[in-house]
Design an enzyme around this catalytic site. Structure first.
Site, PDB file in Angstrom:
ATOM      1  N   HIS A  46       0.843  -1.196   0.000  1.00 32.56           N
ATOM      2  CA  HIS A  46       0.000   0.000   0.000  1.00 32.56           C
ATOM      3  C   HIS A  46       0.883   1.253   0.000  1.00 32.56           C
ATOM      4  O   HIS A  46       0.950   1.988   0.993  1.00 32.56           O
ATOM      5  CB  HIS A  46      -0.922   0.007   1.216  1.00 32.56           C
ATOM      6  CG  HIS A  46      -1.954  -1.076   1.196  1.00 32.56           C
ATOM      7  ND1 HIS A  46      -2.929  -1.161   0.227  1.00 32.56           N
ATOM      8  CD2 HIS A  46      -2.162  -2.133   2.020  1.00 32.56           C
ATOM      9  CE1 HIS A  46      -3.697  -2.212   0.459  1.00 32.56           C
ATOM     10  NE2 HIS A  46      -3.248  -2.826   1.528  1.00 32.56           N
ATOM     11  N   GLN A 149       1.474 -12.633   6.721  1.00 30.42           N
ATOM     12  CA  GLN A 149       0.363 -11.921   7.334  1.00 30.42           C
ATOM     13  C   GLN A 149      -0.865 -12.819   7.399  1.00 30.42           C
ATOM     14  O   GLN A 149      -1.199 -13.489   6.423  1.00 30.42           O
ATOM     15  CB  GLN A 149       0.027 -10.646   6.557  1.00 30.42           C
ATOM     16  CG  GLN A 149       0.997  -9.522   6.836  1.00 30.42           C
ATOM     17  CD  GLN A 149       0.522  -8.185   6.304  1.00 30.42           C
ATOM     18  OE1 GLN A 149       1.302  -7.463   5.717  1.00 30.42           O
ATOM     19  NE2 GLN A 149      -0.740  -7.842   6.537  1.00 30.42           N
ATOM     20  N   GLU A 151      -4.626 -12.212   7.687  1.00 31.80           N
ATOM     21  CA  GLU A 151      -5.554 -11.087   7.598  1.00 31.80           C
ATOM     22  C   GLU A 151      -6.775 -11.394   6.739  1.00 31.80           C
ATOM     23  O   GLU A 151      -7.562 -10.502   6.438  1.00 31.80           O
ATOM     24  CB  GLU A 151      -4.830  -9.863   7.023  1.00 31.80           C
ATOM     25  CG  GLU A 151      -4.213 -10.109   5.654  1.00 31.80           C
ATOM     26  CD  GLU A 151      -3.426  -8.930   5.120  1.00 31.80           C
ATOM     27  OE1 GLU A 151      -3.511  -7.847   5.726  1.00 31.80           O
ATOM     28  OE2 GLU A 151      -2.730  -9.092   4.112  1.00 31.80           O
ATOM     29  N   ALA A 176      -6.487  -4.212  10.194  1.00 32.39           N
ATOM     30  CA  ALA A 176      -7.465  -3.522   9.347  1.00 32.39           C
ATOM     31  C   ALA A 176      -8.108  -4.491   8.372  1.00 32.39           C
ATOM     32  O   ALA A 176      -9.342  -4.580   8.265  1.00 32.39           O
ATOM     33  CB  ALA A 176      -6.800  -2.365   8.605  1.00 32.39           C
ATOM     34  N   ASP A 177      -7.289  -5.238   7.624  1.00 30.18           N
ATOM     35  CA  ASP A 177      -7.839  -6.173   6.651  1.00 30.18           C
ATOM     36  C   ASP A 177      -8.607  -7.301   7.323  1.00 30.18           C
ATOM     37  O   ASP A 177      -9.651  -7.729   6.822  1.00 30.18           O
ATOM     38  CB  ASP A 177      -6.727  -6.747   5.776  1.00 30.18           C
ATOM     39  CG  ASP A 177      -6.426  -5.870   4.577  1.00 30.18           C
ATOM     40  OD1 ASP A 177      -7.338  -5.638   3.775  1.00 30.18           O
ATOM     41  OD2 ASP A 177      -5.285  -5.410   4.449  1.00 30.18           O
TER      42      ASP A 177
END
Length: 259
Positions: A46, A149, A151, A176-177
């Site tokens: 990102h 990760q 997520e 967040a995800d």
């Protein structure tokens, strides 16, 4: 902190504190490294960073007198991208958007030289541009930190099998995800989100795999250590620090001009 030292620190459950960089600018990385963070994550998912920006960022961190290790987050579990990033020699690679055990296994294999994995062999910066190629191939699997990760709902479903993978050094919870995938974006006190965190942390600790996450405010730091039970933490982002510093000064100006 070189590859081996960073991976050893992770595996020993040292309370490592890192910072997240989306800007990837060498000046920002030099400043953060001087603040005594244990590691810095350069974001290739990102952000506007190119592969060249990420390589320059790793060089900037390595060139400082600080002990911070350079970790690069790639854009996803893509074998070619993982290979290109590892060739310029970060201490670790962070792979997001893992959707299943199969993708997790493929990502770990992409980061390891044969016979354990499928990483291609080349004379890049990681091997002294070929001068240390034999040593790099012999030692990199044990020294490089491969972090996945967790997520997505798929990764959550397979988390007990994922943490059992050989050559996996740590996992990282993307709050967040994960909350978005569970349909409760940003609601970190939601029972379903809490249950997911408990499952991930329990699975990691049962497998003796370190687990970390990100805190985007000072208030979250204590919560994520004491309530979530993580072993290492990314304590903020470069953009967050910039905004917080600017806000602090503007608040001071407002108070001074109102008096």
């Amino acid at each position: 902190m070189d590859q081996k030292a960073f991976t050893s620190a992770l595996e020993s459950r040292m309370p490592l504190i890192g910072a997240w960089s989306t800007t990837g600018h060498p000046v920002v990385l030099e400043v953060l490294a001087a603040e005594d963070f244990d590691f810095l994550v350069l974001d290739g998912e990102h952000s506007e960073n190119t592969i060249g920006d990420l390589a320059t960022g790793v060089r900037a961190i390595d060139a400082t007198d600080a002990e911070a290790a350079a970790v690069v987050r790639v854009s996803g579990p893509d074998r070619a991208e993982i290979r290109r990033v590892l060739d310029f020699g970060p201490a670790g690679v962070l792979v997001p958007q893992i959707e299943s055990l199969a993708e997790a296994r493929a990502a770990v294999e992409a980061a390891a030289y044969p016979p354990e994995g499928v990483r291609g062999v080349a004379g890049g910066r990681a091997s002294g541009y070929g001068t240390d190629l034999a040593s790099e191939v012999e030692t990199a699997n044990a020294s490089l930190a491969t972090i996945l990760q967790i997520e997505t709902a798929g990764a959550l479903d397979d988390v007990e099998e994922i943490v059992a993978l050989d050559d996996l050094d740590a996992i990282f919870i993307g709050p967040a995800d994960l909350s978005a995938r569970l349909g409760v974006f940003g609601a970190f006190d939601d029972p379903d989100f809490g249950a997911a965190i408990d499952r991930i942390v329990a699975a990691a600790h049962a497998a003796d795999v370190p687990v970390g996450t990100l805190a985007t405010s000072a208030e979250q730091v204590d919560t994520r250590y004491t309530e979530w039970g993580v072993d290492y933490l990314l304590a903020g982002t470069d953009v967050g620090y910039l905004r917080s510093g600017a806000s602090t000064y503007l608040d001071a100006v407002d108070r001074a001009t109102e008096e």
